[in-house]
Design an enzyme around this catalytic site. Structure first.
Site, short mmCIF file in Angstrom:
data_model
loop_
_atom_site.label_atom_id
_atom_site.label_comp_id
_atom_site.label_asym_id
_atom_site.label_seq_id
_atom_site.Cartn_x
_atom_site.Cartn_y
_atom_site.Cartn_z
N THR A 181 79.35 17.96 21.51
CA THR A 181 80.43 18.17 20.43
C THR A 181 80.38 19.66 20.06
O THR A 181 79.65 20.56 20.44
CB THR A 181 79.94 17.35 18.93
OG1 THR A 181 78.92 18.08 18.52
CG2 THR A 181 79.49 16.13 19.58
N LYS A 235 78.01 25.52 19.73
CA LYS A 235 77.43 27.03 19.63
C LYS A 235 76.96 27.18 18.37
O LYS A 235 76.31 28.32 17.94
CB LYS A 235 78.67 28.15 19.64
CG LYS A 235 79.11 28.50 21.13
CD LYS A 235 80.27 29.37 21.20
CE LYS A 235 81.51 29.20 20.99
NZ LYS A 235 82.13 28.44 22.09
N GLU A 291 73.38 27.21 27.80
CA GLU A 291 74.06 27.98 28.80
C GLU A 291 75.55 28.09 28.58
O GLU A 291 75.92 28.87 28.66
CB GLU A 291 73.71 27.54 30.22
CG GLU A 291 74.35 28.28 31.31
CD GLU A 291 73.98 29.63 31.23
OE1 GLU A 291 74.98 30.55 30.73
OE2 GLU A 291 72.87 30.13 31.99
N VAL A 327 78.02 30.24 26.06
CA VAL A 327 78.96 31.62 26.44
C VAL A 327 79.25 31.31 28.00
O VAL A 327 78.58 31.27 28.80
CB VAL A 327 77.78 32.93 26.41
CG1 VAL A 327 78.53 34.18 26.83
CG2 VAL A 327 77.17 32.87 25.15
N ALA A 333 81.15 28.92 29.58
CA ALA A 333 80.99 27.76 29.86
C ALA A 333 80.11 27.54 30.98
O ALA A 333 78.60 27.74 30.92
CB ALA A 333 82.33 27.26 30.36
N LEU A 335 79.37 29.06 33.53
CA LEU A 335 78.89 30.61 34.27
C LEU A 335 77.57 30.87 33.89
O LEU A 335 77.06 30.47 32.80
CB LEU A 335 79.83 31.72 33.98
CG LEU A 335 81.13 31.76 34.22
CD1 LEU A 335 81.98 32.85 33.93
CD2 LEU A 335 81.31 31.85 35.79
N GLY A 381 96.38 23.50 24.86
CA GLY A 381 95.14 23.28 24.37
C GLY A 381 94.29 24.40 24.81
O GLY A 381 92.73 24.19 24.98
N ASP A 419 85.36 33.53 17.74
CA ASP A 419 84.41 32.64 18.94
C ASP A 419 83.93 33.65 19.84
O ASP A 419 82.88 33.74 20.14
CB ASP A 419 85.70 31.98 19.59
CG ASP A 419 84.97 31.18 20.61
OD1 ASP A 419 84.19 30.36 20.32
OD2 ASP A 419 85.39 31.33 21.88
N LYS A 446 79.77 34.63 20.45
CA LYS A 446 79.10 34.56 21.97
C LYS A 446 78.37 35.67 22.19
O LYS A 446 77.35 35.77 22.63
CB LYS A 446 80.06 34.34 22.83
CG LYS A 446 80.94 33.19 23.20
CD LYS A 446 82.16 32.86 24.00
CE LYS A 446 82.77 31.48 23.99
NZ LYS A 446 83.99 31.70 24.67
#
Ligand code: ADP
Ligand code: ASP
Ligand code: MG
Length: 819
Positions: free
Chosen positions: A555, A579, A606, A609, A611, A613, A664, A678, A682
């Protein structure tokens, strides 16, 4: 000659008895068949005694009816009608005897030792008669012999124990006079020197059989029961347990002594001298190999043979300075306990000699405490030692194997397995024989401990991960799909098995004690009557108390982020794409990190930051291997990339943002993305993971938005203001293009300072050709000084985020120091 013993469940009803008949018919040897009471008749008789003592007549009468029914069923089904009356009247006569005894006990409100033996022994008296009759009416010629006549006990220290010498002589004498090839004998019962009935203890029919096997020099003793041998652990508790094909007498003795109920512990000893093999076989699957127990132990590589446990144990601790250097202290303590016939399960002494701790059965703990305190009353009165303390609700777990003595590291494995699962060891002892390591833990951790130890010692190929997943939308839904799809791969190549035991969205939840079917979770969740409840979800995970538990948060909710600490404190790992926790106040982040270290429970994020990667993992590996992060340059926002990659001459900025929102690619409130919040979160996380203690406010965030756009109060006014400022945005673009540069929203970290903002990126820069919603991150480190280490790829979207979470879960699965 063979001795065969059939336990209560093997003769529980006519159907079971038909298996026994087949087993007997398959034998051509001389046979001694020892039988237990039918089904759970001994338990019922003992309950009758309790009711009689409490003068609850109607209760014991109804139990007697039950006992009658249990014994009548095989008579009626297995004996032809015209021959049934003999057994029925035998049964009725004995039930009447029991009832009269119970009536008199009820009158005196007291159960004497004699009454106890007499009443509890009726089960075998009746069953052996019935089985012998059934044999004779089903083509098996057999005769009945009463073990009370030849198994003799004597009183020692207030308890009846086997009088082996007399028993031996009597057995030989009695069997000289036998006339049939097959003899049927009641187990469990014996008699003392006054010919009063005694018993050999609960589970004692095994012992009867082995005593007889010994004195008759049997070729083999076969114990026929309801499982296919002695298992690596109690099969009721450990689903993955498997039968042990071969083991030594000593291994069997230790396992049974420490609770493997399948053999009554004293039953092994009589077999050892004459090397009589013991077979444990399954009445219901006679073709299964079962377990063969002999003097040899198997030559294969198996070091640990089995794990067993004794329930309801108490620890008695004695401590005080008066014990130091005083010889004979332990001896006196043992004397105190043996005078009261208390069986000591385990003893440990601290090397400081300041304390001793003994484990006894809970039923004995009060008497043990009093006996010890009396023995040391003088020292206690002088204050040299403290009165002993009882700790209840403990279990003793033993890990057993003959080869353990030649192998290092077994206790290390045991400690690390329990430690990883947050199970505290209260006391530990290694038997002098080094055939077992025995530990005491809280009873509430029994299931978890046995299963994780079993997994560690016997299932090294397969490890089970238990997942509790909150959030099953775009990311969580895909995660469940991936788990289902990868099941075989995980099993075959990584030795992992994932079980989902809890699923919740914001409205409903499923709490399950067994793996939720992943093909039907949506439907099950829709139909669930359980309203989503964080508390109940947490309690479910705690109550199951399973090893390798992982809480997964898919979530973006700050209330869910507040849950992490309590999961981590209970040794439940946390995996999250949310996050909030890692980018919240520094103290909160540091606190979670420290809890995670303290309890050995992983906290992985993980996907916070880039997704899926591997950005944080790469960063952690660099730091762990001794490298130092000098600088990070990154484009980390999928939404801002989309916007600036599509913002070209002739297209208004406002329209691009609108399209991004529609598809989206932005938060519902696009200003959050455009303000760079955002991205700032990160880079904050990356800074913290590099070891720099930053707060969110300390990140320099120069917004490219004009002030009136920033000041808007809702989406509509925000879009209006973007439109009004069209020329301003076009100017930003023009200026960049004039310099042959592109606009990118860049995050950087250098010299302990982090910043985010819009930058003009020149043609030769690594960021220049970034496409779509890709992310890129450049790590400049001591080792990658000139050319950075680059991670680049899709940095947003449900599928890749789910894959990132999946990877974190696997990381946890593989990271337990298994060899
Ligand atoms: P019987 O009635 O045949 O004497 P028991 O009930 O005394 O049988 O013993 C068999 C039971 O022992 C099994 O059904 C199983 O539940 C239990 N058990 C406990 N530990 C073990 C183990 N390590 N291996 C096999 N069985 C075990
Ligand atoms: N019937 C006795 C008991 O239940 C003995 C046995 O089954 O071994 O303890
Ligand atoms: Mg038994």
């Amino acid at each position: 000659m063979k001795v065969l013993k059939f336990g209560g469940s093997s003769i529980a009803n006519s159907k079971c008895i038909s298996n026994v008949i087949d087993i007997i018919k398959n034998n051509t040897d001389e046979l001694c068949v020892i039988v237990s009471a039918i089904g759970n008749v001994t338990d019922l008789l003992l309950n009758c005694l309790k009711f009689a003592k409490n003068q609850e007549k109607s209760k014991y009468k109804s139990l007697l009816l039950k006992i009658e029914k249990i014994n009548l069923e095989p008579i009626k089904k297995c004996i032809p009608l015209e021959y049934q009356s003999k057994s029925i009247s035998f049964l009725k006569k004995h039930l009447n005897e029991i009832e009269s005894l119970l009536d008199s006990i009820s009158l005196w409100k007291e159960i004497t030792d004699k009454n106890l033996s007499t009443v509890s022994g009726y089960g075998e008296i009746i069953s052996s008669h019935i089985i012998n009759e059934i044999f004779n009416h089903n083509g098996i010629k057999s005769e009945h012999k009463d073990s009370r006549l030849f198994i003799k006990t004597k009183l020692e220290n207030g308890v009846q124990i086997l009088d082996n010498e007399i028993t031996g002589k009597k057995i030989i004498k009695y069997f000289e006079s036998k006339t049939e090839r097959i003899t049927v004998i009641p187990g469990f019962i014996s008699s003392d020197h006054n010919n009063e009935i005694t018993t050999l203890g609960r589970g004692g029919s095994d012992y009867s059989a082995s005593i007889i096997a010994n004195h008759l020099n049997a070729d083999v003793l076969e114990i026929w029961t309801d499982v296919s041998g002695m298992y690596t652990a109690n099969p009721n508790l450990v689903k993955q347990a498997i039968p042990i094909s071969k083991m030594s007498y000593y291994e069997a003795m230790e396992l049974s002594y420490f609770g493997a109920k399948v053999i009554y512990p004293p039953s092994i000893q009589p077999l050892i001298n004459k090397k009589i093999p013991l077979l444990i076989k399954n009445t219901f699957n006679p073709n299964d190999l079962g377990t063969k127990i002999t003097e040899k132990y198997s030559s294969n590589k198996v070091v640990v043979k089995g794990i067993s446990y004794v329930d309801n144990v108490s620890l008695i601790n004695i401590e005080g300075s008066g014990m130091i250097g005083v010889t004979g202290f332990a001896k006196r303590m043992f004397e105190a306990l043996s005078e009261k016939n208390i069986n000591v399960i385990m003893i440990t002494q601290a090397s400081s000699e300041h304390s001793i701790c003994v484990a006894v059965r809970t039923g004995d703990d009060e008497i043990a405490k009093t006996a010890i305190d009396n023995k040391f009353s003088y020292e206690i009165s002088l204050g040299e030692i403290n009165p002993s303390r009882i700790e209840r609700k403990m279990v003793n777990i033993a890990v057993v194997g003959e080869k353990m003595k030649n192998h290092q590291g077994i206790s290390g494995k045991l400690f690390s397995t329990l430690g990883n699962n947050n199970i505290n060891i209260k006391a530990i002892a290694q038997g002098a024989s080094e055939r077992n390591i025995s530990i005491i833990i809280d009873k509430k951790n029994l299931n978890k401990a046995i299963n994780s130890l079993h997994e560690r010692f016997f299932e090294s190929q397969i490890k089970q991960l238990n997942l509790f997943i909150i959030g099953v939308g775009n990311v969580g839904g895909r995660l469940l799909e991936q788990i289902k799809m990868q099941e075989n791969y995980l099993n075959d190549f990584l030795g992992l098995k994932m079980r989902v035991l809890g699923i919740s969205n914001s409205k409903k939840m499923i709490l399950s004690n067994s793996a939720i079917k992943l093909s039907a979770w949506k439907k099950e969740l829709d139909q669930s009557n359980n309203v989503a409840d964080k508390e109940a979800f947490f309690n479910h995970a705690i109550k199951l108390n399973l090893r390798n538990s992982i809480f997964v948060d898919n979530t973006a909710n700050d209330d869910i982020a507040k849950e992490y600490s309590r999961y981590l404190e209970n040794s439940i790992a946390v995996v999250t794409c949310n996050k909030i926790a890692a980018s919240d106040l520094l103290n909160n982040y540091l606190n979670l990190k420290s809890i995670s270290r303290k309890y050995g429970s992983s906290f992985l994020f993980e996907t916070n930051v880039g997704a899926g990667l591997p950005i944080i993992d790469t960063l952690n590996n660099l730091v762990a291997s001794g490298d130092q992060i000098l600088e990070i340059q990154a484009v980390l926002s999928g939404s801002l990339n989309f916007i600036f990659n599509n913002f070209k001459k002739g297209v208004s900025f406002y329209k691009i943002v609108k399209i991004a929102q529609k598809n989206g690619f932005t938060e519902p409130d696009p200003k959050v993305d455009l303000k760079g919040i955002d991205v700032a979160r990160k880079i904050l996380i990356l800074a913290r993971e590099s070891g720099i203690n930053l707060e969110f406010d300390e990140i320099e965030n120069k917004s490219f938005l004009p002030k009136d756009c920033m000041d808007t109060i809702d989406n509509e006014s925000f879009f209006n203001s973007l439109e009004e400022n069209d020329s301003y945005f076009n100017k930003l673009l023009d200026e960049a293009e004039k310099k042959n540069s592109k606009l990118k929203y860049v995050a950087s970290l250098k010299n302990g300072k982090a910043s985010v903002g819009l930058k003009e990126v020149p043609k030769d820069h690594d960021f220049y050709n970034l496409k779509g919603s890709d992310n890129i991150i450049l790590f400049y480190t001591n080792r990658y000084k000139e050319q950075p280490l680059i991670v680049k790829g899709a940095g947003a979207g449900g599928e890749v985020t789910a894959a990132g979470i999946f990877a974190d879960i696997i990381r946890i699965g593989r990271n337990d120091g298994r060899d």
